[in-house]
Design a protein around this motif. Sequence first.
Motif, PDB file in Angstrom:
ATOM      1  N   GLU A  21      -5.849   4.239   8.040  1.00 56.38           N
ATOM      2  CA  GLU A  21      -5.466   5.634   7.811  1.00 56.38           C
ATOM      3  C   GLU A  21      -4.017   5.894   8.204  1.00 56.38           C
ATOM      4  N   MET A  22      -3.431   5.023   9.002  1.00 53.37           N
ATOM      5  CA  MET A  22      -2.023   5.167   9.374  1.00 53.37           C
ATOM      6  C   MET A  22      -1.112   4.980   8.162  1.00 53.37           C
ATOM      7  N   VAL A  23      -1.581   4.249   7.157  1.00 54.42           N
ATOM      8  CA  VAL A  23      -0.799   4.083   5.930  1.00 54.42           C
ATOM      9  C   VAL A  23      -0.658   5.430   5.235  1.00 54.42           C
ATOM     10  N   ILE A  24      -1.725   6.212   5.198  1.00 52.46           N
ATOM     11  CA  ILE A  24      -1.657   7.543   4.593  1.00 52.46           C
ATOM     12  C   ILE A  24      -0.707   8.425   5.390  1.00 52.46           C
ATOM     13  N   PHE A  25      -0.813   8.367   6.700  1.00 56.37           N
ATOM     14  CA  PHE A  25       0.079   9.141   7.557  1.00 56.37           C
ATOM     15  C   PHE A  25       1.541   8.744   7.322  1.00 56.37           C
ATOM     16  N   GLY A  26       1.797   7.443   7.237  1.00 50.65           N
ATOM     17  CA  GLY A  26       3.161   6.967   6.977  1.00 50.65           C
ATOM     18  C   GLY A  26       3.655   7.347   5.593  1.00 50.65           C
ATOM     19  N   ALA A  27       2.765   7.282   4.613  1.00 50.16           N
ATOM     20  CA  ALA A  27       3.153   7.650   3.246  1.00 50.16           C
ATOM     21  C   ALA A  27       3.495   9.130   3.150  1.00 50.16           C
ATOM     22  N   LEU A  67       5.246  13.405  -3.612  1.00 46.94           N
ATOM     23  CA  LEU A  67       4.249  14.035  -4.475  1.00 46.94           C
ATOM     24  C   LEU A  67       3.307  13.025  -5.124  1.00 46.94           C
ATOM     25  N   LEU A  68       3.862  12.009  -5.753  1.00 39.98           N
ATOM     26  CA  LEU A  68       3.041  11.071  -6.513  1.00 39.98           C
ATOM     27  C   LEU A  68       2.573   9.878  -5.688  1.00 39.98           C
ATOM     28  N   GLY A  69       3.389   9.430  -4.744  1.00 38.96           N
ATOM     29  CA  GLY A  69       3.010   8.294  -3.914  1.00 38.96           C
ATOM     30  C   GLY A  69       1.839   8.608  -3.015  1.00 38.96           C
ATOM     31  N   VAL A  70       1.818   9.800  -2.448  1.00 34.68           N
ATOM     32  CA  VAL A  70       0.709  10.198  -1.591  1.00 34.68           C
ATOM     33  C   VAL A  70      -0.568  10.349  -2.413  1.00 34.68           C
ATOM     34  N   LEU A  71      -0.446  10.915  -3.599  1.00 35.68           N
ATOM     35  CA  LEU A  71      -1.607  11.026  -4.484  1.00 35.68           C
ATOM     36  C   LEU A  71      -2.163   9.636  -4.808  1.00 35.68           C
ATOM     37  N   THR A  72      -1.278   8.712  -5.104  1.00 35.83           N
ATOM     38  CA  THR A  72      -1.695   7.337  -5.396  1.00 35.83           C
ATOM     39  C   THR A  72      -2.385   6.703  -4.196  1.00 35.83           C
ATOM     40  N   ILE A  73      -1.803   6.867  -3.010  1.00 30.46           N
ATOM     41  CA  ILE A  73      -2.387   6.277  -1.810  1.00 30.46           C
ATOM     42  C   ILE A  73      -3.765   6.889  -1.522  1.00 30.46           C
ATOM     43  N   PHE A  74      -3.893   8.206  -1.663  1.00 29.89           N
ATOM     44  CA  PHE A  74      -5.198   8.838  -1.442  1.00 29.89           C
ATOM     45  C   PHE A  74      -6.245   8.288  -2.409  1.00 29.89           C
ATOM     46  N   ILE A  75      -5.894   8.195  -3.671  1.00 28.51           N
ATOM     47  CA  ILE A  75      -6.844   7.689  -4.665  1.00 28.51           C
ATOM     48  C   ILE A  75      -7.236   6.254  -4.348  1.00 28.51           C
ATOM     49  N   LEU A  76      -6.244   5.407  -4.068  1.00 26.47           N
ATOM     50  CA  LEU A  76      -6.549   4.009  -3.770  1.00 26.47           C
ATOM     51  C   LEU A  76      -7.320   3.868  -2.456  1.00 26.47           C
ATOM     52  N   TYR A  77      -7.007   4.697  -1.483  1.00 22.44           N
ATOM     53  CA  TYR A  77      -7.685   4.610  -0.193  1.00 22.44           C
ATOM     54  C   TYR A  77      -9.168   4.933  -0.323  1.00 22.44           C
ATOM     55  N   PHE A  78      -9.500   5.958  -1.086  1.00 23.86           N
ATOM     56  CA  PHE A  78     -10.891   6.365  -1.188  1.00 23.86           C
ATOM     57  C   PHE A  78     -11.668   5.584  -2.244  1.00 23.86           C
ATOM     58  N   ILE A  79     -10.992   4.938  -3.182  1.00 22.80           N
ATOM     59  CA  ILE A  79     -11.691   4.206  -4.230  1.00 22.80           C
ATOM     60  C   ILE A  79     -11.804   2.719  -3.910  1.00 22.80           C
ATOM     61  N   THR A  80     -10.772   2.140  -3.294  1.00 24.47           N
ATOM     62  CA  THR A  80     -10.766   0.692  -3.084  1.00 24.47           C
ATOM     63  C   THR A  80     -11.317   0.337  -1.710  1.00 24.47           C
ATOM     64  N   ASP A  81     -11.033  -0.889  -1.290  1.00 31.61           N
ATOM     65  CA  ASP A  81     -11.607  -1.425  -0.059  1.00 31.61           C
ATOM     66  C   ASP A  81     -10.827  -1.060   1.203  1.00 31.61           C
ATOM     67  N   LYS A  82      -9.870  -0.160   1.112  1.00 31.19           N
ATOM     68  CA  LYS A  82      -9.082   0.324   2.256  1.00 31.19           C
ATOM     69  C   LYS A  82      -8.276  -0.783   2.919  1.00 31.19           C
ATOM     70  N   ASN A  83      -7.794  -1.732   2.136  1.00 28.33           N
ATOM     71  CA  ASN A  83      -6.921  -2.776   2.658  1.00 28.33           C
ATOM     72  C   ASN A  83      -5.532  -2.168   2.827  1.00 28.33           C
ATOM     73  N   ALA A  84      -5.121  -1.973   4.062  1.00 24.69           N
ATOM     74  CA  ALA A  84      -3.868  -1.261   4.349  1.00 24.69           C
ATOM     75  C   ALA A  84      -2.647  -2.003   3.837  1.00 24.69           C
ATOM     76  N   VAL A  85      -2.674  -3.311   3.882  1.00 25.87           N
ATOM     77  CA  VAL A  85      -1.517  -4.089   3.423  1.00 25.87           C
ATOM     78  C   VAL A  85      -1.314  -3.883   1.927  1.00 25.87           C
ATOM     79  N   LYS A  86      -2.390  -3.919   1.171  1.00 22.20           N
ATOM     80  CA  LYS A  86      -2.272  -3.689  -0.267  1.00 22.20           C
ATOM     81  C   LYS A  86      -1.867  -2.249  -0.571  1.00 22.20           C
ATOM     82  N   LEU A  87      -2.327  -1.301   0.240  1.00 20.91           N
ATOM     83  CA  LEU A  87      -1.905   0.086   0.062  1.00 20.91           C
ATOM     84  C   LEU A  87      -0.405   0.236   0.295  1.00 20.91           C
TER      85      LEU A  87
END
Length: 126
Positions: A21-27, A67-87
């Motif tokens: 979740e720190m990736v979302i915070f950083g993004a 605007l768009l990077g955070v949206l992308t990270i949120f979508i990938l975070y909740f849909i994928t396996d939450k691999n922070a490095v790939k995020l």
Amino acid sequence: MMEFSFNTFFGLEREMAEHPEMVIFGALLFPLVAMFPIALIGWIFRKLKLNMYLIHALLYTLMFTFLLGVLTIFILYFITDKNAVKLIYCWLAVFTGMFFFSLINTNTITKMFTDWSKIIKEKEGK
């Protein structure tokens, strides 16, 4: 010779795996925090009457990435396996794409904002 792996990120893989979740915070935080020093540098450039093209491109990059990077990270975070490095790599790809987009279209974006401000001023005057 060592080959590149998307599961490594400068030795911080373990810390990021424990707290994805720190990736979302950083993004969210990085573009907002980075806008302030770049805006200050832009203000100095404007006072010195220097070229503002690269400063505008960086500010637009940070704005679009927020605007768009955070949206992308949120979508990938909740849909994928939450691999922070790939995020992080996905966010860096969005950031790089936005930088090149902004670098190519800075004059157009600046003109768009200028036209919008004229339209708003005209409507306020009526």
